[in-house]
Design an enzyme around this catalytic site. Structure first.
Site, short mmCIF file in Angstrom:
data_model
loop_
_atom_site.label_atom_id
_atom_site.label_comp_id
_atom_site.label_asym_id
_atom_site.label_seq_id
_atom_site.Cartn_x
_atom_site.Cartn_y
_atom_site.Cartn_z
N CYS A 75 0.79 -1.20 0.19
CA CYS A 75 -0.09 -0.15 0.15
C CYS A 75 0.81 1.28 -0.01
O CYS A 75 0.70 2.16 -0.71
CB CYS A 75 -0.75 0.11 1.40
SG CYS A 75 -1.99 -1.42 1.32
N CYS B 281 2.36 3.11 -3.26
CA CYS B 281 1.61 4.36 -3.85
C CYS B 281 0.99 5.36 -2.83
O CYS B 281 0.94 6.50 -3.44
CB CYS B 281 0.34 3.47 -4.43
SG CYS B 281 0.76 2.21 -5.64
N CYS C 80 -34.44 -0.98 13.06
CA CYS C 80 -33.09 -0.38 13.45
C CYS C 80 -33.73 0.91 14.43
O CYS C 80 -33.42 1.24 15.40
CB CYS C 80 -32.20 0.26 12.33
SG CYS C 80 -31.74 -0.63 11.14
N CYS D 92 -35.29 0.89 18.12
CA CYS D 92 -34.23 0.81 19.24
C CYS D 92 -33.57 2.20 19.23
O CYS D 92 -33.42 2.87 20.13
CB CYS D 92 -33.45 -0.33 19.34
SG CYS D 92 -34.04 -1.93 19.95
N HIS D 93 -33.03 2.43 18.11
CA HIS D 93 -31.91 3.37 17.96
C HIS D 93 -32.29 4.99 17.66
O HIS D 93 -31.65 6.00 17.86
CB HIS D 93 -30.91 2.95 17.05
CG HIS D 93 -30.18 1.65 17.39
ND1 HIS D 93 -29.41 1.79 18.35
CD2 HIS D 93 -30.18 0.60 16.89
CE1 HIS D 93 -29.03 0.41 18.74
NE2 HIS D 93 -29.40 -0.26 17.67
N ARG E 161 -21.60 -6.05 12.78
CA ARG E 161 -22.77 -5.34 13.65
C ARG E 161 -24.14 -5.49 13.29
O ARG E 161 -24.95 -5.82 14.00
CB ARG E 161 -22.35 -4.05 14.11
CG ARG E 161 -23.00 -3.50 15.37
CD ARG E 161 -22.77 -4.14 16.48
NE ARG E 161 -23.55 -4.06 17.91
CZ ARG E 161 -24.67 -4.84 17.78
NH1 ARG E 161 -25.05 -5.58 17.11
NH2 ARG E 161 -25.64 -4.33 18.79
N CYS F 146 -27.12 -7.64 14.83
CA CYS F 146 -28.73 -6.82 15.23
C CYS F 146 -29.73 -8.06 14.30
O CYS F 146 -30.72 -7.96 15.08
CB CYS F 146 -28.79 -5.49 14.65
SG CYS F 146 -28.21 -4.33 15.90
#
Lengths: 153, 278
Positions: free
Chosen positions: B92, B95, B194, B197-198, B235, B239
């Site tokens: 990596c 470059c 999602c 809850c969030h 993650r 969920c």
């Protein structure tokens, strides 16, 4: 001998599994009357002691994930998502509580609460749980019996 | 590894005790949570990193680069950065030079529109594009330790930079909209989105867990539950498993769209990778 055990045992296993699913997993028939389910889902009456365990169990009712219950204060971690369940039996009839547990969306439109004895309208259910309800009919009756003991605010 | 979370547990006991005392459930947002103004059109007025929802002990582990176990992965990523691989014999670094300069904005601006492939690309997918197209190397598996290490190393270069993804490029808005659809779609036997809850319940306890806004600014993240660093898509899968849904694949268009949308929901939050969470 022409018997092919692989095929036969597979077919038999399939038949047994199918029979098992048909008996145990799908929702029981019920009728909604005036915002409740007046008739019990099972012939065996609900057992409040069992219902208490189902309410606590994280893989079954897990009611404490979202609700606080003073009567279960021996258990750590009560959720704050839904209203506390203390006094539920004074606010709702047994028939109403049964419908709330079976499919709360029929009572509270758009509620976050899962329907514990329904497969209606579910989306991308994991294979393991496909066609199955979270609680069996007997679990529902037991939980309702437990909820009916919550008569103090 | 043993982490002392006893005070956190005490805190939660106290929360439960207060509830049992008969008080109505209310978001337990502490007054000292650091908040940021939400970007335009956002459903919430302020956005909050997952860091603020964790115990002081967990926060302290994240704050100390020598204690934060995620740096094992970052260090592995740095080593790989400088190691030649593939038929082109390039690393990596050959470059991209010094990552602290060349990668400084990457973690804050990805996922990014990839005009050549006519789709967004996240850091993981970009790393594999570099490997297969520039280095002549094999693609890494999405959740391999090499991929997690390199992604962690790259994103850590943007630590402190505010998330600033460009949604005006190409079809980014369409991908964001697709991600938004997924965010509000209820999945699985537990029938949860999602947002349940969030968005609707951050700051509330869900049994022993304090719900956060589900922000992505800390990923890749070391989770105590995983005893390791994992990708954002891992993650997402977790969920979906929890709500008893059939998860999408890591690196899938669905998870990429959700990642694009979550980036929007967290525009302005500082990149925290490698974060440490429960």
């Amino acid at each position: 001998m022409m018997f092919k055990p692989g095929i036969w045992s597979g077919a038999l296993l399939g038949a047994v599994l199918t029979a098992g699913v048909a008996v145990a997993a799908g929702p029981a028939d019920y009728e909604i009357v005036d915002g409740g389910i007046p008739k019990a889902l099972t012939a065996q009456p609900g057992n409040a002691e069992n219902g208490r365990e189902v309410a606590i169990n994280r893989k079954l009712g897990n009611c404490l994930a979202c609700h606080a219950v003073t009567k279960l204060s021996d258990q750590p971690y009560h959720g704050e998502i839904g209203p506390p369940l203390d006094g539920a039996a004074t606010r709702w009839s047994e028939a109403e509580l049964r419908l709330i547990v079976v499919n709360s969306k029929k009572v509270f439109e758009g509620t976050m609460m899962p329907g514990f004895h329904t497969t209606e309208g579910l989306n991308r259910v994991a294979e393991k749980f496909e066609g199955k309800t979270i609680l069996s009919a007997q679990d529902v009756e037991d939980v309702v019996a437990f909820l009916m003991t919550l008569n103090e605010e | 590894m043993m982490f002392d979370v006893s005070i956190g547990k005490l805190g939660r006991w106290a929360t439960a005790a207060v509830l049992l005392g008969g008080l109505a459930a209310q978001p337990a947002l502490a007054g000292d949570m650091k908040t940021y103004p939400a970007p335009e059109g956002h459903p919430l007025s302020e956005i909050i990193s997952g860091y603020e929802f964790r115990t002081p002990e967990t926060q302290a582990l994240q704050d100390d680069d020598f204690e934060n176990p995620a740096f094992l992965w970052v260090d592995q990523g740095e080593e790989l950065w400088n190691t030649a691989d593939g038929t082109a014999g390039k690393a990596c670094a050959d470059c991209h030079g010094n990552a602290s300069e060349s990668m400084k904005m990457v973690g804050a601006t990805f996922p990014k529109w990839d005009a050549k492939n006519n789709r967004p690309v996240n850091i993981e997918l970009q790393i594999n594009q570099c490997r297969t197209e520039q280095m002549g190397a094999d693609a890494w598996k999405y959740e391999s330790s090499e991929m997690i290490g390199m992604t962690s190393f790259v994103r850590t270069q943007s630590r402190g930079e505010p998330v600033n993804v460009d949604f005006s490029e190409g079809d980014m808005e369409a991908w964001k909209a697709k991600g938004k659809d997924l965010y509000y779609t209820r999945f699985g036997q537990l029938d949860l989105a999602c947002s349940n809850c969030h968005e609707d319940n951050y700051g509330n306890q869900i049994r022993s867990d304090l719900l956060s806004q589900g922000q992505s600014n800390g990923f890749p993240t070391y989770r105590l539950k995983w005893q390791g660093v994992g990708t954002l898509h891992r993650r997402f899968k977790g969920c979906m498993d929890q709500v008893r849904a059939k998860p999408y694949k890591r690196g899938s268009d669905e998870f990429l769209a959700l990642e694009v949308y979550l980036a929007y929901r967290g525009v302005g939050l500082p990149v925290e990778a490698p974060a440490l969470r429960n």
